[in-house]
Design a protein around this motif. Structure first.
Motif, PDB file in Angstrom:
ATOM      1  N   ALA A  60      15.242  18.586 -19.061  1.00 50.47           N
ATOM      2  CA  ALA A  60      16.225  19.597 -18.668  1.00 50.47           C
ATOM      3  C   ALA A  60      17.217  19.031 -17.661  1.00 50.47           C
ATOM      4  N   GLY A  61      16.719  18.118 -16.805  1.00 52.64           N
ATOM      5  CA  GLY A  61      17.571  17.528 -15.788  1.00 52.64           C
ATOM      6  C   GLY A  61      18.087  16.150 -16.135  1.00 52.64           C
ATOM      7  N   ASN A  62      17.803  15.686 -17.357  1.00 56.07           N
ATOM      8  CA  ASN A  62      18.262  14.359 -17.812  1.00 56.07           C
ATOM      9  C   ASN A  62      17.870  13.255 -16.835  1.00 56.07           C
ATOM     10  N   THR A  63      16.624  13.318 -16.358  1.00 52.68           N
ATOM     11  CA  THR A  63      16.195  12.353 -15.342  1.00 52.68           C
ATOM     12  C   THR A  63      14.859  11.720 -15.711  1.00 52.68           C
ATOM     13  N   LEU A  64      14.803  10.424 -15.508  1.00 52.25           N
ATOM     14  CA  LEU A  64      13.595   9.632 -15.694  1.00 52.25           C
ATOM     15  C   LEU A  64      13.067   9.250 -14.317  1.00 52.25           C
ATOM     16  N   TYR A  65      11.741   9.261 -14.170  1.00 52.29           N
ATOM     17  CA  TYR A  65      11.126   8.928 -12.886  1.00 52.29           C
ATOM     18  C   TYR A  65      10.109   7.801 -13.048  1.00 52.29           C
ATOM     19  N   LEU A  66       9.881   7.095 -11.943  1.00 53.64           N
ATOM     20  CA  LEU A  66       8.769   6.152 -11.860  1.00 53.64           C
ATOM     21  C   LEU A  66       8.142   6.322 -10.483  1.00 53.64           C
ATOM     22  N   GLN A  67       6.962   6.915 -10.456  1.00 55.13           N
ATOM     23  CA  GLN A  67       6.206   7.042  -9.223  1.00 55.13           C
ATOM     24  C   GLN A  67       5.370   5.791  -9.051  1.00 55.13           C
ATOM     25  N   MET A  68       5.572   5.098  -7.941  1.00 53.25           N
ATOM     26  CA  MET A  68       4.887   3.831  -7.695  1.00 53.25           C
ATOM     27  C   MET A  68       4.018   3.978  -6.447  1.00 53.25           C
ATOM     28  N   ASN A  69       2.720   3.853  -6.626  1.00 53.63           N
ATOM     29  CA  ASN A  69       1.760   3.944  -5.531  1.00 53.63           C
ATOM     30  C   ASN A  69       1.038   2.618  -5.347  1.00 53.63           C
ATOM     31  N   SER A  70       0.394   2.474  -4.206  1.00 54.39           N
ATOM     32  CA  SER A  70      -0.377   1.259  -3.911  1.00 54.39           C
ATOM     33  C   SER A  70       0.441   0.003  -4.191  1.00 54.39           C
ATOM     34  N   LEU A  71       1.651  -0.011  -3.696  1.00 53.43           N
ATOM     35  CA  LEU A  71       2.565  -1.112  -3.998  1.00 53.43           C
ATOM     36  C   LEU A  71       2.063  -2.423  -3.404  1.00 53.43           C
ATOM     37  N   LYS A  72       2.345  -3.497  -4.133  1.00 56.66           N
ATOM     38  CA  LYS A  72       1.951  -4.844  -3.744  1.00 56.66           C
ATOM     39  C   LYS A  72       3.193  -5.714  -3.607  1.00 56.66           C
TER      40      LYS A  72
ATOM     41  N   GLY B 213       0.789  -1.215   0.000  1.00 56.63           N
ATOM     42  CA  GLY B 213       0.000   0.000   0.000  1.00 56.63           C
ATOM     43  C   GLY B 213       0.825   1.271   0.000  1.00 56.63           C
ATOM     44  N   GLY B 214       2.116   1.141   0.222  1.00 53.82           N
ATOM     45  CA  GLY B 214       2.992   2.304   0.269  1.00 53.82           C
ATOM     46  C   GLY B 214       3.412   2.789  -1.113  1.00 53.82           C
ATOM     47  N   SER B 215       4.274   3.806  -1.095  1.00 50.28           N
ATOM     48  CA  SER B 215       4.734   4.432  -2.333  1.00 50.28           C
ATOM     49  C   SER B 215       6.248   4.577  -2.351  1.00 50.28           C
ATOM     50  N   LEU B 216       6.794   4.586  -3.535  1.00 46.79           N
ATOM     51  CA  LEU B 216       8.205   4.886  -3.766  1.00 46.79           C
ATOM     52  C   LEU B 216       8.318   5.649  -5.078  1.00 46.79           C
ATOM     53  N   ARG B 217       9.357   6.470  -5.178  1.00 47.77           N
ATOM     54  CA  ARG B 217       9.651   7.124  -6.457  1.00 47.77           C
ATOM     55  C   ARG B 217      11.078   6.766  -6.858  1.00 47.77           C
ATOM     56  N   LEU B 218      11.185   6.129  -8.001  1.00 46.72           N
ATOM     57  CA  LEU B 218      12.495   5.797  -8.557  1.00 46.72           C
ATOM     58  C   LEU B 218      12.960   6.919  -9.470  1.00 46.72           C
ATOM     59  N   SER B 219      14.271   7.129  -9.478  1.00 43.33           N
ATOM     60  CA  SER B 219      14.877   8.110 -10.364  1.00 43.33           C
ATOM     61  C   SER B 219      15.980   7.448 -11.173  1.00 43.33           C
ATOM     62  N   CYS B 220      16.215   7.954 -12.360  1.00 44.68           N
ATOM     63  CA  CYS B 220      17.298   7.477 -13.219  1.00 44.68           C
ATOM     64  C   CYS B 220      17.944   8.701 -13.849  1.00 44.68           C
ATOM     65  N   VAL B 221      19.171   8.977 -13.438  1.00 43.63           N
ATOM     66  CA  VAL B 221      19.911  10.109 -13.996  1.00 43.63           C
ATOM     67  C   VAL B 221      20.741   9.622 -15.168  1.00 43.63           C
ATOM     68  N   ALA B 222      20.559  10.268 -16.303  1.00 45.64           N
ATOM     69  CA  ALA B 222      21.210   9.844 -17.542  1.00 45.64           C
ATOM     70  C   ALA B 222      22.308  10.812 -17.952  1.00 45.64           C
ATOM     71  N   SER B 223      23.326  10.290 -18.619  1.00 41.11           N
ATOM     72  CA  SER B 223      24.389  11.117 -19.154  1.00 41.11           C
ATOM     73  C   SER B 223      25.028  10.421 -20.344  1.00 41.11           C
ATOM     74  N   GLY B 224      25.710  11.201 -21.172  1.00 39.12           N
ATOM     75  CA  GLY B 224      26.443  10.625 -22.293  1.00 39.12           C
ATOM     76  C   GLY B 224      25.656  10.530 -23.590  1.00 39.12           C
ATOM     77  N   PHE B 225      24.425  11.029 -23.587  1.00 39.67           N
ATOM     78  CA  PHE B 225      23.622  11.025 -24.812  1.00 39.67           C
ATOM     79  C   PHE B 225      22.566  12.122 -24.711  1.00 39.67           C
ATOM     80  N   THR B 226      21.864  12.357 -25.812  1.00 36.69           N
ATOM     81  CA  THR B 226      20.823  13.377 -25.834  1.00 36.69           C
ATOM     82  C   THR B 226      19.546  12.794 -25.237  1.00 36.69           C
ATOM     83  N   PHE B 227      19.367  13.019 -23.959  1.00 35.34           N
ATOM     84  CA  PHE B 227      18.289  12.381 -23.209  1.00 35.34           C
ATOM     85  C   PHE B 227      16.918  12.667 -23.821  1.00 35.34           C
TER      86      PHE B 227
END
Length: 118
Positions: free
Chosen positions: A74-86, A15-29
């Motif tokens: 702008a920040g070269n970052t990918l996110y995954l917001q995960m809610n209601s985790l099982k 039932g909890g939440s987490l947010r994953l981040s992925c910082v990218a570099s070395g290419f045109t994100f």
């Protein structure tokens, strides 16, 4: 050199939440197709969510309505917001980039562990 560095995994209760981040570099994100995939022990790697360079999104049926993929070009970052985790969401989550043009191909991060348990 292409680099993808994930963070944000951890232990969370059902039932909890987490947010994953992925910082990218070395290419045109902003021009790359990005995705999150996961792999649980004994199972094949599966795509959880994807986002195109035009911000179109796709989700696995198992996470629709619970997970949201987004990107900050702008920040070269990918996110995954995960809610209601099982508990079945427990896996190593990987960031993936598909790059066109120079260096064309798929690239992976090292993964971040997500564990959903009471």
């Amino acid at each position: 050199e292409v680099q993808l560095v994930e963070s944000g995994g951890g232990l969370v209760q059902p039932g909890g939440s987490l947010r994953l981040s992925c910082v990218a570099s070395g290419f045109t994100f902003g021009s790359a197709d990005m995705a999150w995939l996961r792999q649980a022990p004994g199972k094949e790697r599966e795509r959880v969510a994807a986002i195109g360079d035009g911000d179109s999104t796709l989700y696995a049926d198992s996470v629709k309505g619970r997970f949201t993929i987004s990107r900050d070009n702008a920040g070269n970052t990918l996110y995954l917001q995960m809610n209601s985790l099982k508990p079945e969401d427990s896996a190593v989550y990987y960031c993936n980039a598909y790059i066109r043009g120079v260096g064309k191909g798929h690239y992976w991060g090292q993964g971040t562990q997500v564990t959903v348990s009471p």
